[in-house]
Design a protein around this motif. Structure first.
Motif, short mmCIF file in Angstrom:
data_model
loop_
_atom_site.label_atom_id
_atom_site.label_comp_id
_atom_site.label_asym_id
_atom_site.label_seq_id
_atom_site.Cartn_x
_atom_site.Cartn_y
_atom_site.Cartn_z
N PRO A 169 2.48 7.65 18.32
CA PRO A 169 2.69 8.26 17.00
C PRO A 169 4.18 8.40 16.67
O PRO A 169 4.96 8.91 17.48
CB PRO A 169 2.03 9.63 17.13
N THR A 170 4.55 7.92 15.49
CA THR A 170 5.93 7.95 15.02
C THR A 170 5.96 8.41 13.57
O THR A 170 5.04 8.09 12.80
CB THR A 170 6.57 6.55 15.12
N SER A 171 6.99 9.15 13.20
CA SER A 171 7.08 9.64 11.83
C SER A 171 7.90 8.69 10.96
O SER A 171 8.50 7.73 11.45
CB SER A 171 7.73 11.03 11.82
N ARG A 172 7.93 8.97 9.70
CA ARG A 172 8.66 8.20 8.69
C ARG A 172 8.18 6.75 8.65
O ARG A 172 7.11 6.42 9.13
CB ARG A 172 10.16 8.33 8.91
N ASN A 173 8.99 5.90 8.06
CA ASN A 173 8.55 4.52 7.81
C ASN A 173 8.35 3.71 9.09
O ASN A 173 7.63 2.71 9.09
CB ASN A 173 9.56 3.79 6.91
N LYS A 174 9.00 4.12 10.17
CA LYS A 174 8.93 3.35 11.40
C LYS A 174 7.48 3.20 11.88
O LYS A 174 7.09 2.14 12.37
CB LYS A 174 9.77 4.02 12.49
N TYR A 219 0.82 -1.21 0.00
CA TYR A 219 0.00 0.00 0.00
C TYR A 219 0.86 1.26 0.00
O TYR A 219 0.38 2.33 -0.37
CB TYR A 219 -0.96 -0.01 1.19
N LYS A 220 2.12 1.14 0.41
CA LYS A 220 3.02 2.30 0.39
C LYS A 220 3.12 2.89 -1.01
O LYS A 220 3.13 4.11 -1.19
CB LYS A 220 4.40 1.89 0.90
N GLN A 221 3.20 2.02 -2.03
CA GLN A 221 3.40 2.50 -3.39
C GLN A 221 2.13 3.11 -3.99
O GLN A 221 2.19 3.78 -5.02
CB GLN A 221 3.88 1.35 -4.29
N HIS A 222 0.99 2.89 -3.34
CA HIS A 222 -0.27 3.43 -3.86
C HIS A 222 -0.61 4.82 -3.31
O HIS A 222 -1.56 5.44 -3.78
CB HIS A 222 -1.42 2.47 -3.54
N THR A 223 0.15 5.30 -2.32
CA THR A 223 -0.21 6.57 -1.67
C THR A 223 -0.19 7.75 -2.63
O THR A 223 -0.93 8.71 -2.43
CB THR A 223 0.73 6.86 -0.49
N VAL A 224 0.65 7.68 -3.66
CA VAL A 224 0.76 8.81 -4.59
C VAL A 224 -0.58 9.16 -5.24
O VAL A 224 -0.81 10.31 -5.63
CB VAL A 224 1.84 8.49 -5.67
N SER A 244 -0.32 8.86 5.63
CA SER A 244 -0.05 9.85 6.68
C SER A 244 1.42 10.25 6.70
O SER A 244 1.75 11.44 6.77
CB SER A 244 -0.46 9.30 8.05
N VAL A 245 2.32 9.27 6.66
CA VAL A 245 3.75 9.62 6.70
C VAL A 245 4.19 10.28 5.39
O VAL A 245 5.10 11.11 5.39
CB VAL A 245 4.64 8.40 7.02
N ALA A 246 3.51 9.94 4.28
CA ALA A 246 3.82 10.61 3.01
C ALA A 246 3.43 12.08 3.08
O ALA A 246 4.02 12.92 2.39
CB ALA A 246 3.08 9.92 1.86
N GLU A 247 2.44 12.39 3.93
CA GLU A 247 2.00 13.78 4.12
C GLU A 247 2.74 14.44 5.30
O GLU A 247 2.34 15.48 5.77
CB GLU A 247 0.49 13.82 4.35
N LYS A 248 3.84 13.79 5.75
CA LYS A 248 4.73 14.32 6.81
C LYS A 248 4.06 14.35 8.18
O LYS A 248 4.41 15.16 9.03
CB LYS A 248 5.23 15.73 6.45
N ASP A 249 3.10 13.47 8.41
CA ASP A 249 2.46 13.37 9.72
C ASP A 249 3.03 12.19 10.49
O ASP A 249 3.68 11.31 9.91
CB ASP A 249 0.94 13.20 9.57
N ARG A 250 2.78 12.17 11.79
CA ARG A 250 3.16 11.03 12.63
C ARG A 250 1.97 10.10 12.75
O ARG A 250 0.84 10.56 12.86
CB ARG A 250 3.61 11.52 14.01
N ILE A 251 2.21 8.81 12.74
CA ILE A 251 1.13 7.84 12.77
C ILE A 251 1.26 6.91 13.97
O ILE A 251 2.34 6.38 14.25
CB ILE A 251 1.09 7.02 11.44
N GLY A 252 0.17 6.74 14.70
CA GLY A 252 0.11 5.82 15.84
C GLY A 252 -1.18 5.03 15.75
O GLY A 252 -2.00 5.23 14.86
N ALA A 253 -1.38 4.12 16.69
CA ALA A 253 -2.57 3.26 16.60
C ALA A 253 -2.94 2.66 17.95
O ALA A 253 -2.10 2.55 18.85
CB ALA A 253 -2.35 2.15 15.59
#
Length: 307
Positions: free
Chosen positions: A154-159, A26-31, A132-141
């Motif tokens: 919440p963590t930024s980038r691919n992590k 799904y990473k490659q579909h974010t564009v 979310s990370v492609a839009e420079k946001d931090r993502i948590g769950a």
């Protein structure tokens, strides 16, 4: 499962279990949904769109009006107090925390055709994480297995997405391996209210089977300082749509009953119960300015988004 159905499954997916190979792509579909492309949320099903949708602007300061300023930004209170026109200045909204609630509890471990609802929930959670990370946001769950709530800060980038995906795979396996009672949405909402930093975007992915009107105050508390979106995962059988015409014992996790799927009235009663729940969620969303969307488990995620 028939061969024709298998061909509709996402790559590496079996519709029941989860693996990294089906969630990582799904990473490659974010564009497809990055600005200026069409928003992901506009392509999901749903009747109610919150006024709070999208990236916004943060208030910065008030200064005296200058020629060329947008008159729509005039601060009339300060203008009235000082006797001189003043303008509000805004700065573009910066990195924000995005918190996913992903329901993998017992009522989500159901699917009548293509995918379990829990698997579809994991797919949309993966896409949102990467977006979310492609839009420079931090993502948590917060991942809900029914027996426990797994918190990921919440963590930024691919992590961030990688942590969430790995936990989704593990938690789905845990949920499949043993029966557990449906989660308490009260506990879920209290956890989200505690965990989410002020100004978060909170995206709840669930079938909301355990929603009750008594939880409105907790929803209200959550949305006061955050943008809240509901993604309602459903199965066509919950709408009374099935080719099966036998008699089966069904349960919503709380109550069980025998249903005759040959009976049109029984199928209609199933549909009416689903429509009632959907109306409750739409009413909740509209009254609290939350976004409501729905997603079926009988069509792959990317197929639904390309429709």
């Amino acid at each position: 499962m028939a061969q024709s159905v298998k061909q509709l499954l996402p790559a590496h997916a079996d519709g029941v279990h989860l693996c990294l190979e089906e969630l990582l792509p799904y990473k490659q579909h974010t564009v497809k949904w990055l600005p200026p492309a069409k928003s992901l949320w506009s392509q999901l099903l749903g009747q109610h769109q919150s006024k709070q949708l999208g990236r916004g602007m943060d208030f910065a300061e008030v200064r005296q009006y200058q020629p060329g300023d947008d008159i729509r930004a005039i601060d009339w209170r300060v203008t009235a107090r000082t006797g001189k026109p003043h303008t509000k200045l805004f700065s573009e909204e910066r990195e924000k925390p995005v918190i996913l609630y992903v329901d993998l509890s017992s009522t989500m471990q159901f699917g009548s055709s293509l995918l379990l609802k829990s698997v579809q929930a994991a797919h949309i959670a993966s896409l949102i994480s990467w977006l979310s990370v492609a839009e420079k946001d931090r993502i948590g769950a917060v991942i809900d297995t029914g027996s426990s709530l797994v918190e990921i800060k919440p963590t930024s980038r691919n992590k961030g997405p990688l942590q969430i995906i790995a936990q989704l795979v593990e938690c789905q396996q845990q949920a499949l391996s043993g029966a557990s009672a449906p989660s308490s949405m009260q506990t879920v909402l209290m956890t989200l209210n505690r965990l989410c930093p002020k100004g978060s975007e909170v995206i709840m992915i669930s079938d909301f089977v355990n929603y009750e009107d008594s939880f409105r105050p907790l929803f209200n508390q959550l949305r006061k300082h955050n943008r809240v979106k509901l993604v309602h995962i459903f199965d066509p059988l919950e709408q009374g749509e099935t080719q099966f015409r036998g008699i089966e014992r069904v349960s919503d996790g709380k109550n069980a009953r025998w249903l005759n799927f040959s009976s049109k009235s029984d199928r209609l009663s199933i549909k009416n119960a689903f429509d009632s729940r959907k109306l409750e969620l739409e009413s909740l969303s509209q009254s609290m300015e939350m976004d409501y969307r729905s997603l079926s488990s009988d069509i792959s995620l990317l197929q639904q988004l390309s429709g």
